[in-house]
Scaffold this active site. Structure first.
Site, PDB file in Angstrom:
ATOM      1  CB  SER A 264      10.807 -44.449 -36.953  1.00 48.51           C
ATOM      2  OG  SER A 264      12.050 -44.547 -36.306  1.00 48.51           O
TER       3      SER A 264
ATOM      4  CE  LYS B  14      11.012 -46.352 -32.651  1.00 45.78           C
ATOM      5  NZ  LYS B  14      10.548 -46.049 -34.028  1.00 45.78           N
TER       6      LYS B  14
END
Length: 308
Positions: free
Chosen positions: A101, A162
């Site tokens: 990701s 993230k």
């Protein structure tokens, strides 16, 4: 009278009975055996060298020595664990990247180090997140563009990584595959185009250099238009929360997906720390139980890489 006759009990001197002789030792006091606990040993006709050392005393001394050794080992282990605990809570914590990701900046198998002091400390700074207190101690907001490890809000225990895109009060939106912040498009420049074969088959992939309003610049990756998260509503970031996105924009479950199924808005309390450096890296296929695979799958070019 000669010395010889004196030494051997010459004429006029009776011969010395050897049974009455006492053992002789040096002036340094190095007797051949311990006298034991008998104070009358010197006056006894029993030879000193026949007086045994008490065996019980030896056993007690040996047992005490072994006991002291065990205590020292336990103390050393406890101190080492305490030092490791303090370092993990206050300074650094390692993590392994489990997914794609955050490509092209973090790859599956990267072993990173996170600084714990960057945003202050919360209950999530401590292993297992014990409910000792609420909020943050010495709290500090992350900077837009920081790569952050945080606890997933819907369970408060799963570690996610993230990039911070939206700060409290920001409005975030994706329009036609392009990021908008507070109504303005974020500048990006195409760096490369290629084709990537993955579990979904061959797909075109584009890498772009994105620059946020504060000047923070980093690479992102995109698989072209038509993705599920390429067009979104406007997200308003509430006070005390942050909007997170993966750099691999079409392959990231992040704040664009509501909390019940994704990440949603991340409370400041859930921040664990800032990702600082890739220490080591192994490509998928390395196995803990197969040391040969460690060397076969090393990615030395990613060692000690500072993170943007």
């Amino acid at each position: 009278m000669s010395d010889h006759s004196k030494a051997n009990g010459g004429a006029g001197n009776p011969a010395i009975d050897p049974t009455e002789q006492r053992p002789i030792w040096s002036d340094d006091g190095d007797a051949p055996f311990d006298l034991g606990d008998d104070p009358e040993a010197l006056d006894s006709d029993k030879p000193i060298y026949a007086t045994p050392r008490p065996k019980k005393a030896k056993r007690v001394k040996k047992e005490k020595s072994e006991s002291n050794e065990t205590v020292e080992i336990i103390k050393t282990v406890v101190f080492a664990l305490l030092i490791a605990f303090v370092l993990r809570v206050l300074l650094f914590q390692p993590f392994t990247i489990p997914s794609a990701s955050m490509e092209p900046n973090l790859y599956e198998g990267d072993y990173i180090v996170v600084s714990k002091w960057s945003y202050g400390y919360s209950k999530h700074s401590i292993p297992w997140s014990p409910p000792l207190f609420d909020g943050r101690i010495l709290g500090k907001d992350p900077t837009r563009g920081d790569i952050v490890v945080f606890k997933l809000p819907r369970d408060n225990k799963t570690d996610y990584i993230k990039r911070v895109i939206g700060l409290p009060g920001d409005k975030v939106q994706m329009v036609a595959n392009k990021l908008y912040l507070n109504g303005a498009p974020v500048k990006d420049v195409v760096v490369s185009r290629a084709e990537l074969a993955d579990m979904f088959g061959p797909r075109p992939v584009t890498q772009l250099r994105e620059t946020l309003p504060n000047g923070k610049s980093f690479m992102t990756q995109d698989y072209g238009p038509g993705g599920d998260l390429d067009d979104t509503p406007v997200y308003e970031v509430p006070a005390g929360h942050f909007f997170m996105m993966g750099d691999n924009r079409d392959n990231s479950i992040d704040s664009r997906v509501e909390m019940s199924a994704g990440v949603g808005m991340v409370p400041a309390e859930n921040l664990v720390g800032k990702a600082e450096i890739i220490m080591f890296s192994w490509s998928p296929g390395a196995s803990l139980f197969n040391p040969v695979s460690w060397f076969a799958n090393l990615r030395p070019s990613r060692f000690f890489k500072i993170l943007d």
